[in-house]
Every structure is written in C-alpha cells, then in structure tokens.
Design a protein around this motif. Structure first.
Motif, PDB file in Angstrom:
ATOM      1  N   HIS A 179       0.848  -1.196   0.000  1.00 57.38           N
ATOM      2  CA  HIS A 179       0.000   0.000   0.000  1.00 57.38           C
ATOM      3  C   HIS A 179       0.886   1.249   0.000  1.00 57.38           C
ATOM      4  O   HIS A 179       2.116   1.167   0.004  1.00 57.38           O
ATOM      5  N   GLN A 180       0.249   2.430   0.029  1.00 58.20           N
ATOM      6  CA  GLN A 180       0.968   3.702  -0.066  1.00 58.20           C
ATOM      7  C   GLN A 180       1.177   4.397   1.277  1.00 58.20           C
ATOM      8  O   GLN A 180       1.759   5.484   1.328  1.00 58.20           O
ATOM      9  N   ASN A 181       0.737   3.774   2.350  1.00 59.87           N
ATOM     10  CA  ASN A 181       0.822   4.407   3.670  1.00 59.87           C
ATOM     11  C   ASN A 181       2.129   4.034   4.364  1.00 59.87           C
ATOM     12  O   ASN A 181       2.166   3.193   5.265  1.00 59.87           O
ATOM     13  N   TYR A 182       3.192   4.675   3.950  1.00 53.80           N
ATOM     14  CA  TYR A 182       4.494   4.398   4.561  1.00 53.80           C
ATOM     15  C   TYR A 182       5.396   5.613   4.452  1.00 53.80           C
ATOM     16  O   TYR A 182       5.150   6.535   3.664  1.00 53.80           O
ATOM     17  N   LEU A 183       6.435   5.613   5.271  1.00 50.45           N
ATOM     18  CA  LEU A 183       7.471   6.635   5.227  1.00 50.45           C
ATOM     19  C   LEU A 183       8.818   5.954   5.062  1.00 50.45           C
ATOM     20  O   LEU A 183       9.062   4.906   5.666  1.00 50.45           O
ATOM     21  N   GLU A 184       9.678   6.560   4.268  1.00 47.42           N
ATOM     22  CA  GLU A 184      11.012   6.005   4.080  1.00 47.42           C
ATOM     23  C   GLU A 184      12.046   7.120   4.109  1.00 47.42           C
ATOM     24  O   GLU A 184      11.706   8.306   4.205  1.00 47.42           O
ATOM     25  N   GLY A 185      13.292   6.764   4.019  1.00 49.16           N
ATOM     26  CA  GLY A 185      14.373   7.745   3.964  1.00 49.16           C
ATOM     27  C   GLY A 185      14.410   8.626   5.203  1.00 49.16           C
ATOM     28  O   GLY A 185      14.247   8.159   6.336  1.00 49.16           O
ATOM     29  N   ASP A 186      14.624   9.925   4.986  1.00 44.95           N
ATOM     30  CA  ASP A 186      14.734  10.867   6.099  1.00 44.95           C
ATOM     31  C   ASP A 186      13.455  10.934   6.923  1.00 44.95           C
ATOM     32  O   ASP A 186      13.509  11.115   8.146  1.00 44.95           O
ATOM     33  N   TYR A 187      12.306  10.777   6.287  1.00 49.48           N
ATOM     34  CA  TYR A 187      11.041  10.844   7.023  1.00 49.48           C
ATOM     35  C   TYR A 187      10.937   9.723   8.054  1.00 49.48           C
ATOM     36  O   TYR A 187      10.487   9.936   9.180  1.00 49.48           O
ATOM     37  N   SER A 188      11.342   8.545   7.677  1.00 54.40           N
ATOM     38  CA  SER A 188      11.339   7.414   8.590  1.00 54.40           C
ATOM     39  C   SER A 188      12.375   7.612   9.701  1.00 54.40           C
ATOM     40  O   SER A 188      12.098   7.362  10.883  1.00 54.40           O
ATOM     41  N   ALA A 189      13.552   8.076   9.331  1.00 55.29           N
ATOM     42  CA  ALA A 189      14.631   8.269  10.307  1.00 55.29           C
ATOM     43  C   ALA A 189      14.274   9.352  11.320  1.00 55.29           C
ATOM     44  O   ALA A 189      14.535   9.203  12.526  1.00 55.29           O
ATOM     45  N   VAL A 190      13.674  10.449  10.861  1.00 56.56           N
ATOM     46  CA  VAL A 190      13.274  11.527  11.768  1.00 56.56           C
ATOM     47  C   VAL A 190      12.186  11.051  12.721  1.00 56.56           C
ATOM     48  O   VAL A 190      12.188  11.389  13.912  1.00 56.56           O
ATOM     49  N   THR A 191      11.243  10.258  12.219  1.00 57.29           N
ATOM     50  CA  THR A 191      10.198   9.709  13.086  1.00 57.29           C
ATOM     51  C   THR A 191      10.816   8.874  14.197  1.00 57.29           C
ATOM     52  O   THR A 191      10.420   8.984  15.363  1.00 57.29           O
ATOM     53  N   ALA A 192      11.805   8.048  13.851  1.00 51.93           N
ATOM     54  CA  ALA A 192      12.496   7.246  14.860  1.00 51.93           C
ATOM     55  C   ALA A 192      13.199   8.142  15.878  1.00 51.93           C
ATOM     56  O   ALA A 192      13.180   7.872  17.085  1.00 51.93           O
ATOM     57  N   GLN A 193      13.791   9.222  15.403  1.00 44.04           N
ATOM     58  CA  GLN A 193      14.464  10.171  16.293  1.00 44.04           C
ATOM     59  C   GLN A 193      13.464  10.810  17.260  1.00 44.04           C
ATOM     60  O   GLN A 193      13.738  10.960  18.465  1.00 44.04           O
ATOM     61  N   LEU A 194      12.297  11.169  16.752  1.00 42.56           N
ATOM     62  CA  LEU A 194      11.259  11.766  17.598  1.00 42.56           C
ATOM     63  C   LEU A 194      10.711  10.769  18.616  1.00 42.56           C
ATOM     64  O   LEU A 194      10.363  11.145  19.738  1.00 42.56           O
ATOM     65  N   LEU A 195      10.639   9.505  18.236  1.00 42.90           N
ATOM     66  CA  LEU A 195      10.166   8.473  19.162  1.00 42.90           C
ATOM     67  C   LEU A 195      11.100   8.308  20.347  1.00 42.90           C
ATOM     68  O   LEU A 195      10.681   7.908  21.445  1.00 42.90           O
ATOM     69  N   ARG A 196      12.376   8.607  20.145  1.00 40.05           N
ATOM     70  CA  ARG A 196      13.360   8.449  21.220  1.00 40.05           C
ATOM     71  C   ARG A 196      13.390   9.638  22.176  1.00 40.05           C
ATOM     72  O   ARG A 196      14.025   9.574  23.229  1.00 40.05           O
ATOM     73  N   VAL A 197      12.713  10.718  21.815  1.00 38.14           N
ATOM     74  CA  VAL A 197      12.667  11.899  22.685  1.00 38.14           C
ATOM     75  C   VAL A 197      11.771  11.608  23.893  1.00 38.14           C
ATOM     76  O   VAL A 197      10.611  11.258  23.742  1.00 38.14           O
ATOM     77  N   MET A 198      12.319  11.771  25.072  1.00 36.95           N
ATOM     78  CA  MET A 198      11.559  11.534  26.290  1.00 36.95           C
ATOM     79  C   MET A 198      11.168  12.823  27.003  1.00 36.95           C
ATOM     80  O   MET A 198      10.186  12.872  27.730  1.00 36.95           O
ATOM     81  N   GLN A 199      11.958  13.887  26.809  1.00 40.65           N
ATOM     82  CA  GLN A 199      11.680  15.177  27.426  1.00 40.65           C
ATOM     83  C   GLN A 199      11.606  16.253  26.342  1.00 40.65           C
ATOM     84  O   GLN A 199      12.436  16.268  25.423  1.00 40.65           O
ATOM     85  N   PRO A 200      10.638  17.149  26.430  1.00 43.51           N
ATOM     86  CA  PRO A 200      10.454  18.144  25.365  1.00 43.51           C
ATOM     87  C   PRO A 200      11.698  18.958  25.024  1.00 43.51           C
ATOM     88  O   PRO A 200      11.903  19.299  23.848  1.00 43.51           O
ATOM     89  N   TYR A 201      12.542  19.275  25.996  1.00 42.16           N
ATOM     90  CA  TYR A 201      13.714  20.116  25.696  1.00 42.16           C
ATOM     91  C   TYR A 201      14.648  19.451  24.688  1.00 42.16           C
ATOM     92  O   TYR A 201      15.415  20.124  23.996  1.00 42.16           O
ATOM     93  N   GLU A 202      14.591  18.113  24.573  1.00 40.82           N
ATOM     94  CA  GLU A 202      15.435  17.399  23.613  1.00 40.82           C
ATOM     95  C   GLU A 202      15.064  17.739  22.167  1.00 40.82           C
ATOM     96  O   GLU A 202      15.867  17.548  21.250  1.00 40.82           O
ATOM     97  N   LEU A 203      13.843  18.243  21.959  1.00 36.72           N
ATOM     98  CA  LEU A 203      13.395  18.584  20.611  1.00 36.72           C
ATOM     99  C   LEU A 203      14.211  19.713  19.997  1.00 36.72           C
ATOM    100  O   LEU A 203      14.254  19.875  18.783  1.00 36.72           O
ATOM    101  N   GLU A 204      14.855  20.500  20.830  1.00 34.32           N
ATOM    102  CA  GLU A 204      15.659  21.617  20.351  1.00 34.32           C
ATOM    103  C   GLU A 204      16.804  21.156  19.462  1.00 34.32           C
ATOM    104  O   GLU A 204      17.268  21.888  18.584  1.00 34.32           O
TER     105      GLU A 204
END
Length: 246
Positions: A179-204
């Motif tokens: 199907h077409q509902n997927y993310l790859e490349g930088d979009y997938s990698a950034v999502t993984a990075q955001l999933l690892r954020v536990m405290q909001p200040y890390e978003l900076e």
C-alpha cells in the motif's frame, strides 16, 4: 452530587444567545460535555468568563455529575494554571489547538483516564515554557507519544535494515509495503528520532526543514485516520501548517 476536579478544555461551541457547550477532559470522569450559561454576555465579566473556556485552558472546577446524562453542569470554575504564553503567542496557540483537537478525536468514551490526563496537562505546561526551536517540533512529538495511550504506539525499532515505517501496521519494516501508507528515507529516520525523545527540551536538537515538518504532520494525521475509527480530519492542521510556513 458535587465533585472537585481539574479539567482541560478541548472545544467550545456557542449555544443560544449567551451560553456555550464545552467539551472538557476531566481528571475524574474523562471527557465530558458541560452547558455553561451566561459566559457570552456583552459585559466585561462575560468576556472574562469566556476566556476561561479557550481550548487548552486548565481549570479547577466543582461540577455536578450524573452518569445518566450526556450534558453536565459546572457549579464553580477558575483557572488552575495561568499560562504565560499560549493564549498570546500565535505559534504556541496554533500548536495548542492542534493538540486539543487530536486528544478530542481520540477520546470517544466518557471514562476516567488519569494517566492520559496528566500527560496532556504536562504537555501543555511544557508548551507554555518552550522556546521556538522546541515548539516547532512539538506537534510531531505530541502526536507520536499520544498514540501510546490508545494502543497503537510505534515501537522504536528503526535500524539500517528496518528503515521503512509502515503506517498501516505501525511498524518499521525492511521492505516497501504493497500500500501507499508508509514513510522512508529521512522521514522514517526523523520519526524514529522523535520516538526516542523523552523530554520536550530534547526537541531543540532536532533541526528540520519546513517541508519535512509539513510532510510528517500530514503522515501522522494519516496514521491516526488508519487507527482511530471515524477520526476524520484535523481542522487545526491547516492553521498549524500555515503558521509553520510563516
């Protein structure tokens, strides 16, 4: 009976000449609808009362509660938290509206969910204090972590081989799905990075182009559409994307 509870305003709709119906996520009873009279009166006192029911407001309330009724009443209400920025900052206000609409669309049953309440309350308090770099990524962070409370959390299993995010399955996979509902490349990698954020200040520390944020916001909305029945579409998303691009 009367109960003391905190509540987070999700949505307010005009009712009659001077009243409103307010959807409030309460600490004790989960999401409830309240009829509040006289808050739209053409007076200074009326304006002050109306301000208390802006989406995102955190209130201390004394409420009448009857489980047999769909529409409840509030006896007393006042600010529980006085924000410094959310109601005066266009960017933070747009993020808050997005967060409140997302929570509302996921909360279908009027049942207590204290863990979600405390998470949402804490997220609003962090948003109010956050700097611009954190606020820019805050909607993405909130959308990913909110899913934990509704049973479709994305496991943080991104790797060199599991580098495609299948939004339909909610998993990182090693092959493009059919199907077409997927993310790859930088979009997938950034999502993984955001999933690892536990405290909001890390978003900076996560620097993203506007185009990437826009794509991820659209994809995360699609993720909720896939996993929450009758989710529909987020009206606040268009406003948020306009603010992001400004």
């Amino acid at each position: 009976m009367n109960f003391n509870t905190r509540g987070i305003v999700l949505r307010t709709v005009k009712y009659g000449e001077t009243s409103v119906i307010v959807s409030i996520f309460t600490e004790l009873f989960g999401v409830q609808s309240y009829l509040v009279n006289g808050v739209r009166a053409a007076s200074k006192k009326g304006n002050i009362r109306a301000n208390l029911f802006q989406p995102g407001a955190i209130l201390d309330m004394v409420v009448y509660h009857n489980e047999l009724r769909n529409l409840q009443r509030i006896k007393e209400y006042q600010w529980s938290v006085l924000y410094e920025n959310i109601f005066y900052d266009i960017f933070k206000g747009a993020v808050a509206m997005y967060m409140m609409e997302l929570v509302q669309k996921c909360l279908r049953q009027p049942e207590p969910n204290p863990d979600l309440f405390y998470f949402t309350e804490d997220a609003m308090l962090h948003l109010d204090k956050a700097n611009a770099a954190v606020v820019a990524n805050y909607p993405l962070f909130f959308a990913l972590h909110l899913a934990n409370f509704f049973g479709f959390r994305i496991p943080d299993e991104h790797s060199e081989t599991l580098n495609i995010l299948d939004l339909q399955e909610g998993l990182f996979v090693d092959q493009l799905p059919s199907h077409q509902n997927y993310l790859e490349g930088d979009y997938s990698a950034v999502t993984a990075q955001l999933l690892r954020v536990m405290q909001p200040y890390e978003l900076e520390d996560i620097k993203l182009p506007v185009t990437v944020r826009r794509k991820l916001l659209q994809s995360f909305e699609a993720y909720y559409v896939l996993h929450v029945p009758e989710f529909g579409h987020l009206r606040s998303l268009a406003v948020l994307q306009e603010v992001i691009g400004s």
